[in-house]
Scaffold this motif. Sequence first.
Motif, PDB file in Angstrom:
ATOM      1  N   LEU A  37      -0.317  18.719  -5.004  1.00  0.00           N
ATOM      2  CA  LEU A  37      -1.688  18.322  -4.702  1.00  0.00           C
ATOM      3  C   LEU A  37      -2.183  17.233  -5.651  1.00  0.00           C
ATOM      4  N   VAL A  38      -1.836  17.336  -6.924  1.00  0.00           N
ATOM      5  CA  VAL A  38      -2.247  16.314  -7.886  1.00  0.00           C
ATOM      6  C   VAL A  38      -1.565  14.989  -7.573  1.00  0.00           C
ATOM      7  N   ILE A  39      -0.272  15.032  -7.226  1.00  0.00           N
ATOM      8  CA  ILE A  39       0.458  13.803  -6.894  1.00  0.00           C
ATOM      9  C   ILE A  39      -0.164  13.118  -5.687  1.00  0.00           C
ATOM     10  N   ALA A  72      -2.013   9.409  -5.713  1.00  0.00           N
ATOM     11  CA  ALA A  72      -1.466   8.338  -4.877  1.00  0.00           C
ATOM     12  C   ALA A  72      -2.521   7.815  -3.906  1.00  0.00           C
ATOM     13  N   VAL A  73      -3.304   8.727  -3.304  1.00  0.00           N
ATOM     14  CA  VAL A  73      -4.320   8.311  -2.332  1.00  0.00           C
ATOM     15  C   VAL A  73      -5.471   7.593  -3.030  1.00  0.00           C
ATOM     16  N   THR A  74      -5.871   8.063  -4.193  1.00  0.00           N
ATOM     17  CA  THR A  74      -7.054   7.527  -4.874  1.00  0.00           C
ATOM     18  C   THR A  74      -6.779   6.204  -5.573  1.00  0.00           C
ATOM     19  N   TYR A  75      -5.607   6.072  -6.200  1.00  0.00           N
ATOM     20  CA  TYR A  75      -5.353   4.892  -7.036  1.00  0.00           C
ATOM     21  C   TYR A  75      -4.151   4.063  -6.608  1.00  0.00           C
ATOM     22  N   GLY A  76      -3.538   4.383  -5.474  1.00  0.00           N
ATOM     23  CA  GLY A  76      -2.471   3.565  -4.943  1.00  0.00           C
ATOM     24  C   GLY A  76      -1.281   3.452  -5.878  1.00  0.00           C
ATOM     25  N   LEU A  77      -0.855   2.211  -6.134  1.00  0.00           N
ATOM     26  CA  LEU A  77       0.304   1.978  -6.997  1.00  0.00           C
ATOM     27  C   LEU A  77       0.083   2.537  -8.396  1.00  0.00           C
ATOM     28  N   PHE A  78      -1.118   2.377  -8.914  1.00  0.00           N
ATOM     29  CA  PHE A  78      -1.421   2.921 -10.239  1.00  0.00           C
ATOM     30  C   PHE A  78      -1.301   4.453 -10.227  1.00  0.00           C
TER      31      PHE A  78
END
Length: 522
Positions: A371-373, A377-383
Motif C-alpha cells: 500500500l505504501v509503494i 508511486a501514484v502521488t509522486y511518480g518517478l520520485f
Amino acid sequence: MVHIPRWQVILTLLVLIGGIFFASPNLFKHETLQEVPGWVPKDQINLGLDLQGGSYLLLEVDVNSVFAEQAENLVDSLRPDLRREKLGYVELGTKGDDVTFQLTDPSDENIARARELLRNLAPESLITQSDGIFDITDSDAVKQRRRGSVLEQAIEVIGRRLNPNGTVELSIQSQGEDRILIQLPGVQNTEDAKRKIEKTAKLTFRFVDENANPGARSAPPGSEFLLADESDVSGGTQRYVIKKRVIVGGETLVDAQATFQDGQPVVSFAFDSSGAKRFGDATKNNVGRPFAIVLDDKVVSAPVIRSPILDGRGIISGSFTLDQTQELALLLRAGALPASIAFLEERSVGPGLGADQIRAGEFASVLGLILVIIFMAVTYGLFGLMANVALVMNLVLILAALSGLGATLTLPGIAGIVLTIGMAVDANVLIFERIREEAGNGRSPISAIDAGYRRALTTIVDSNLTTLIAALLLLQFGTGPIKGFAVTLAIGLVTSMFTAIMLTRLLVVTWLRRRRPQALGI
C-alpha cells in the motif's frame, strides 16, 4: 545538497552492499548456512517465544538466607564495637534471624551505651532489652521491603547474565514473594542458561588469618574455614582460615574482562573510586600479608601483597580455561545474586501458535509495504518509485542490523517494523512536498531539488530525533515485549534517515545529472 562528494557515494554503496550481505542469511535454512565458507555471515534473526516456542524456568530465591546472613554480619560488626566500648558480654550470636547477647554488667549506663551502639549499627531494627539481655530483630515491614529488594536485584542480575548486550528479548518477572519466571525464546536445552543463573558469583576480598591453624577443628572467632576453588593449583583440596570481615566487596567492581597474563587465561578487574580507595588502603597497610580472593565461599587464590595496589585494578588467576575466564568475567560484570536460588520447574513450549502469528505478521508487513509503494508511486511518480527503492533497502538494512545484533524478533517487534514501513517514507514525503512547492514557485529543477533537500532537512532531523528519544527511553526502561518494539523502531528510524537523506538523494541527483530535465514530474 545537489552536489554529493565521492566519499558519500562510496559510503552509501558500501552500507547498502553490507546490508544485503548481512541480511541474506535470513533467506536460507540454518542447515544450509553451515555448509558455506566461514567468512560468510551466518547470523539470522532470532524469533521470540511467542513465534518459535522455547522454555520456561521457574526459580525460587532463598530470601530467608539473606536475613540470616545479615544477622551474622551484625554479629561480626557488633563484637569489636562492644570490645572497643569496654562493654562486657556473653552469648553473642544469632537465633534464627535475631541477634542476641547479654551484658555482664547490666548497669543503666552500660545498657544506654549498648542501645546507642545498636542504634548506630542497626538503625532500622527493633531493639528489646530485659535485665541486660538484648534482642535485635527486624520488623515485618522492614523484612517485606528487603524481600522485595532481594527479588528485584535477583531479576536484574539474571537479566544481565542471560542478556549482557540487551539484544535478546527475554521475559523475566516475579511471581509471589520469592519466585521468578523466565521465558527463553527458542531455547530447548536450558543447561547453559541454568549454569549462568545458578552461580551466585559473590566476590569478596579478605585477609587470611595467619595466626590460625588450618588443620584445627574449629576456626577462631571472626574467622572461618574455606576450601580452595577447583581452579586453584591445589585442586580444591587446600583449606584456608579466612577472616570473615570483608575488606572490599564485588559490588564495587565496575569492570571485569577475560584476558591473558604470561600466556595463561586470567580475569582482570577494576574497582570504582570507593572500592579502589579501600583496596589501596588495605594493600598499602598490609604489605607482606596474604590477601584472599573469595568467590562463592571458595578461595580462588591467596597471593601475598608484595606492594601497594593503588590504581584499583587487579588480576584473578588460577587454572582457568579461556571459556571459564569469559564466563567468570560475565558473571562479575553482571553482579552477584543476592541469595541462592533453586529451580522449581522447567517447561518447553512448542511453536504451533507462533506459526499463525508469523503468518499474520508477514501478511500485515507485506500488505503495508504494498500500500505504501502504491501510494508513493501514484502521488509522486518517478520520485515515488525512487522512494520505494529506498523503502525496500530500508527493510533490508533493518534485517541486517537485527541479524548482526543477534536480536530476538517477537510480535511487538513485527509491529515496530510495520510502523517503520509507514514512517520510512515520511522523510521522503517532506522532501518531495518541499520540492513540489519550490518548483511551483518558478524555480529550476536543480534549484528546486537543492532547496527542497536543504530546507526539509531540519524538519526531518527534528521529527525523527524526538521519536528516537522516545524509542531509546522505551529500550532503557521497558522490559520484555516493550524492548522488542523499541529495538526495531530505533533501528528503523536510523535506517530510514539514512535511506531518505543518502540513498534517495543519490538516486534523484544521478537522474538529474543524466536526464537534465526542464521540468520535474512530481
